[in-house]
Enzyme design. Structure first.
Site, PDB file in Angstrom:
ATOM      1  N   GLY A  32      74.713  31.857  11.938  1.00  0.00           N
ATOM      2  CA  GLY A  32      75.705  32.723  11.310  1.00  0.00           C
ATOM      3  C   GLY A  32      77.109  32.156  11.273  1.00  0.00           C
ATOM      4  N   GLU A 105      72.510  20.695   5.918  1.00  0.00           N
ATOM      5  CA  GLU A 105      72.695  21.835   6.831  1.00  0.00           C
ATOM      6  C   GLU A 105      71.836  21.584   8.073  1.00  0.00           C
ATOM      7  OE1 GLU A 105      71.569  25.628   5.273  1.00  0.00           O
ATOM      8  OE2 GLU A 105      72.381  26.737   6.979  1.00  0.00           O
ATOM      9  N   ARG A 164      78.057  38.805  12.229  1.00  0.00           N
ATOM     10  CA  ARG A 164      77.640  38.298  10.906  1.00  0.00           C
ATOM     11  C   ARG A 164      76.112  38.259  10.794  1.00  0.00           C
ATOM     12  NH1 ARG A 164      81.389  32.915  10.276  1.00  0.00           N
ATOM     13  NH2 ARG A 164      83.455  33.911  10.266  1.00  0.00           N
TER      14      ARG A 164
HETATM   15  N1  LIG Z   1      84.095  32.997   6.817  1.00  0.00           N
HETATM   16  C1  LIG Z   1      83.258  34.063   6.808  1.00  0.00           C
HETATM   17  N2  LIG Z   1      83.740  35.300   7.026  1.00  0.00           N
HETATM   18  C2  LIG Z   1      82.919  36.381   7.025  1.00  0.00           C
HETATM   19  N3  LIG Z   1      81.578  36.322   6.792  1.00  0.00           N
HETATM   20  C3  LIG Z   1      81.052  35.106   6.567  1.00  0.00           C
HETATM   21  C4  LIG Z   1      81.838  33.916   6.562  1.00  0.00           C
HETATM   22  N4  LIG Z   1      81.025  32.855   6.305  1.00  0.00           N
HETATM   23  C5  LIG Z   1      79.785  33.363   6.156  1.00  0.00           C
HETATM   24  N5  LIG Z   1      79.786  34.711   6.303  1.00  0.00           N
HETATM   25  C6  LIG Z   1      78.623  35.633   6.233  1.00  0.00           C
HETATM   26  O1  LIG Z   1      77.938  35.496   7.481  1.00  0.00           O
HETATM   27  C7  LIG Z   1      76.508  35.433   7.250  1.00  0.00           C
HETATM   28  C8  LIG Z   1      76.018  34.063   7.713  1.00  0.00           C
HETATM   29  O2  LIG Z   1      76.598  33.081   6.853  1.00  0.00           O
HETATM   30  P1  LIG Z   1      75.750  31.760   6.517  1.00  0.00           P
HETATM   31  O3  LIG Z   1      74.374  32.135   6.049  1.00  0.00           O
HETATM   32  O4  LIG Z   1      76.594  30.886   5.634  1.00  0.00           O
HETATM   33  O5  LIG Z   1      75.667  31.156   7.985  1.00  0.00           O
HETATM   34  P2  LIG Z   1      74.675  30.035   8.502  1.00  0.00           P
HETATM   35  O6  LIG Z   1      75.409  29.276   9.522  1.00  0.00           O
HETATM   36  O7  LIG Z   1      74.082  29.271   7.350  1.00  0.00           O
HETATM   37  O8  LIG Z   1      73.545  30.931   9.155  1.00  0.00           O
HETATM   38  P3  LIG Z   1      72.116  30.414   9.751  1.00  0.00           P
HETATM   39  O9  LIG Z   1      72.385  29.425  10.812  1.00  0.00           O
HETATM   40  O10 LIG Z   1      71.510  31.671  10.246  1.00  0.00           O
HETATM   41  O11 LIG Z   1      71.386  29.852   8.550  1.00  0.00           O
HETATM   42  C9  LIG Z   1      76.301  35.653   5.765  1.00  0.00           C
HETATM   43  O12 LIG Z   1      76.049  37.032   5.535  1.00  0.00           O
HETATM   44  C10 LIG Z   1      77.628  35.250   5.151  1.00  0.00           C
HETATM   45  O13 LIG Z   1      77.874  35.975   3.945  1.00  0.00           O
END
Ligand SMILES: Nc1ncnc2c1ncn2[C@@H]1O[C@H](COP(=O)(O)OP(=O)(O)OP(=O)(O)O)[C@@H](O)[C@H]1O
Ligand SMILES: Nc1nc(=O)c2ncn([C@H]3C[C@H](O)[C@@H](CO)O3)c2[nH]1
Length: 237
Positions: A32, A105, A164
């Site tokens: 997240g 990623e 998140r």
């Molecule tokens: N800067 C931010 N502020 C608020 N919410 C965010 C931000 N960046 C991402 N999010 C939200 O937080 C959630 C997780 O974001 P994201 O999927 O990009 O994270 P991730 O690191 O790829 O997660 P994972 O490791 O679970 O795949 C999503 O719902 C996204 O819309």
């Protein structure tokens, strides 16, 4: 025939540039932390091959949801899941591209140094299972070119990513406790910030990924010049 010519041209390009692989950047961070969002921000660039984490492969391996199984019964399924994560990450690292930059990623490194580490600390990965995962990891990282050139660490606090993660509401993660994110956070900090845990595969750029959406773009721009490494992109032109 066209394919062979294309591969010869690609290899000629890389050899001309003196490179045998694209400039490789891995984006690391807690669950997240915004890795997918970060990749989407750079996905518009024509010089970048963006590789998202193969989560859908983990959710459907011949119809088996290995991600869900691992979270439901880690003692029973973490070895199976980690074996498949390691394979799919190896496939991402070795995936060929004609583009000069590869943006991934996560990586085979965070799978081993963060998640296997966490499973070991939680005592859900047996000694023999951990040894087999390590044997595969040590062999592939010694015999295949899995080098990376830059690590982007999306640094967050556990409470922010917990909120998140819950809001994003991925079915397999519904029972993931804050404690798990706190422990994963500490492992990421020791690996990439304090550098006291395991080998760090490349120089690290640290971003404050706690910033909300309205402010995060400025943070992303901080590493634009590092990712679009001028000598790599111009040499290709
Ligand atoms: N800067 C931010 N502020 C608020 N919410 C965010 C931000 N960046 C991402 N999010 C939200 O937080 C959630 C997780 O974001 P994201 O999927 O990009 O994270 P991730 O690191 O790829 O997660 P994972 O490791 O679970 O795949 C999503 O719902 C996204 O819309
Ligand atoms: N156990 C385990 N090992 C890994 O190598 C690994 N890589 C990612 N994940 C989990 C985190 C998110 O829930 C979800 C998407 O990142 O998958 C992992 N879990």
């Amino acid at each position: 025939m066209r394919n062979i010519a294309k591969r010869i041209l690609k290899m000629a390009n890389f050899l001309k540039e003196g490179r045998t692989r694209p400039y490789t950047v891995i984006v690391e961070g807690n669950i997240g932390s915004g890795k997918t969002t970060f990749l989407n921000y750079f996905n518009r660039n024509k010089d970048v091959c963006v590789l998202a984490e193969p989560v859908e492969m983990w959710r459907d391996c011949d119809g088996y949801n290995l991600l869900g199984a691992m979270y439901e019964d880690p003692k029973r399924w973490s070895f199976t899941f980690q074996s498949y994560v390691q394979l799919t990450m190896l496939q991402q690292h070795t995936k060929e591209t004609d583009l000069p930059i590869k943006l991934m990623e996560r990586s085979i490194y965070s799978a081993r140094y963060c998640f296997v580490e966490q499973l070991k600390r939680d005592k859900v990965l047996s000694g023999p299972s951990e040894s087999v995962i390590n044997a595969w990891f040590n062999w592939v990282t010694s015999n295949k070119n899995l080098d990376v050139d830059l690590v982007v660490y999306l640094r967050t606090t556990p409470e922010v990513v917990y909120e998140r993660m819950m809001k994003r509401n991925r079915a397999e993660e519904k029972s993931v406790p804050l404690e798990y994110l706190k422990s994963l956070h500490k492992i990421h900090e020791d690996w990439l910030y304090y550098k006291t845990l395991h080998h760090c595969p490349a120089p690290v750029i640290i971003l404050n990924a706690n910033l909300d959406r309205s402010n995060i773009a400025n943070e992303y721009e901080k590493c634009e010049s590092h990712i679009f490494n001028k000598e790599v992109v111009t040499a290709r032109a």
